[in-house]
Scaffold this active site. Structure first.
Site, short mmCIF file in Angstrom:
data_model
loop_
_atom_site.label_atom_id
_atom_site.label_comp_id
_atom_site.label_asym_id
_atom_site.label_seq_id
_atom_site.Cartn_x
_atom_site.Cartn_y
_atom_site.Cartn_z
CG HIS A 215 41.28 43.31 48.80
ND1 HIS A 215 40.09 43.12 48.28
CD2 HIS A 215 42.08 42.13 47.76
CE1 HIS A 215 40.01 42.36 47.46
NE2 HIS A 215 41.41 41.75 47.18
NE ARG B 215 40.97 44.31 42.21
CZ ARG B 215 41.38 42.97 42.42
NH1 ARG B 215 41.40 42.27 41.70
NH2 ARG B 215 40.88 41.96 43.89
N1 CP Z 1 42.75 37.83 46.25
C1 CP Z 1 42.75 39.01 44.71
O1 CP Z 1 41.90 39.68 45.57
O2 CP Z 1 41.91 38.24 43.92
P1 CP Z 1 41.57 38.81 42.60
O3 CP Z 1 42.76 40.29 41.94
O4 CP Z 1 41.39 37.31 41.72
O5 CP Z 1 40.11 39.36 42.58
#
Ligand code: CP
Length: 311
Positions: free
Chosen positions: A137, A108
């Site tokens: 994503h 990420r």
């Molecule tokens: N939906 C999602 O990506 O949540 P996080 O940022 O907690 O990983």
């Protein structure tokens, strides 16, 4: 080899992930099967490299790997505590991690395109894009589509209302890409005018001949939708003033929804859905987050099974 964009998946792959996720969900309720699964990928290793905060994505990937008996190594806030803080490039970091025998790196990053840059230099490890800036994503889109499949019973011929920060939401972009590959879906894009969807996404919808409308009328959108996909204002993407949320779904809106509609949110929820909505059976967002574990296990399994060099 790499998982970078939601539109890289075809319908055959998606159906296979859904079936595998359903199987894993059942298997994990049985202690004997849990032990068997815990040796399936023993000796394989996953690194989670997160330059931005995460609860669901990181923990569900790490849990998925643990349930398969994989080794898991992660950085605590890579932006602050990896050598990125000293100026090391992402490319050099990935080159180094490739020396440490990882099968998968879950990345990420705050920069759009970071996952593709990492993939370009990752010769051994599969890069999974766990969110890159305003880009994509893709594994969130997998779990979102899987949730629609489970909650609504189909992923085609549905009307999906998407709000609210369409400009910055990478989860909405990735989900739109997946929904576009199924027939007769209609998208209602709900946002204030300063947070409307980007022109490149509209161009994609036109190219794929996907039916959509843009509106600021929340009530009409809620009445028409089979799925309401609501996301927060992505405050970390703003350089200047952050607008306040004006499209808030409350208990008072619930009578407008179809009886079989599903209310989804990739979470975290801030103020875009009030807590009193949670008790409505159509509020699917915590089940949605739970689905992330099974679909990410299915994805890890597909990646590792397709790598006979490491079998
Ligand atoms: N939906 C999602 O990506 O949540 P996080 O940022 O907690 O990983």
């Amino acid at each position: 080899m790499h998982v970078l964009s939601a539109d890289q998946f075809d319908q055959t792959q998606l159906e296979s992930y859904f079936a595998q996720a359903d199987t894993l969900r059942i298997q994990l309720t049985d202690l004997g099967m849990r032990s068997k699964l815990a040796s399936r990928y023993k000796g394989r290793n996953l690194c989670s490299l997160f330059y931005e905060p995460s609860t669901r994505t990181r923990i569900s990937f790490e849990t998925a790997a643990v349930k398969f008996g994989m080794g898991v190594v992660s950085t605590e806030n890579a932006e602050a505590f990896s050598s990125a803080a000293k100026g090391e490039t992402l490319e050099d970091t990935i080159r180094v991690l490739n020396e440490y025998d990882f099968d998968i790196i879950v990345l990420r990053h705050h920069e759009t395109g970071a996952a593709a840059r990492a993939a370009a230099v990752s010769e051994k490890a599969t890069i999974i894009n766990a969110g890159d800036g305003r880009g994509q994503h893709p594994t969130q889109a997998l779990l979102d589509l899987y949730t629609i499949h489970r909650e609504v019973g189909r992923v085609d011929k549905i009307t999906v209302a998407l709000g609210t920060d369409l400009l910055h939401s990478r989860t909405i972009r990735s989900l739109i890409y997946l929904l576009s590959s199924y027939a007769d879906n209609h998208l209602i894009l709900v946002s204030p005018k300063e947070l409307k969807i980007s022109t490149d996404v509209k161009a994609y919808l036109k190219k794929r001949k996907v039916s959509y409308e843009e509106t600021a009328d929340l009530e009409v959108a809620l009445k028409k939708a089979d799925v309401v996909y609501w996301n927060r204002i992505q405050k970390e993407r703003f350089k200047g003033d952050i607008p306040s949320q004006t499209f808030i779904i409350t208990k008072e809106h619930l009578h407008l929804l179809k009886p079989q509609a599903s209310i989804m949110n990739p979470l975290p929820r801030i103020d875009e859905i009030t807590v009193d909505v949670d008790e409505d059976p159509r509020a699917a967002y915590f089940r949605q987050a739970g689905n992330g574990l099974y679909i990410r296990m299915a994805l890890i399994s597909a990646i590792l099974d397709a790598r006979p060099d490491y079998a």
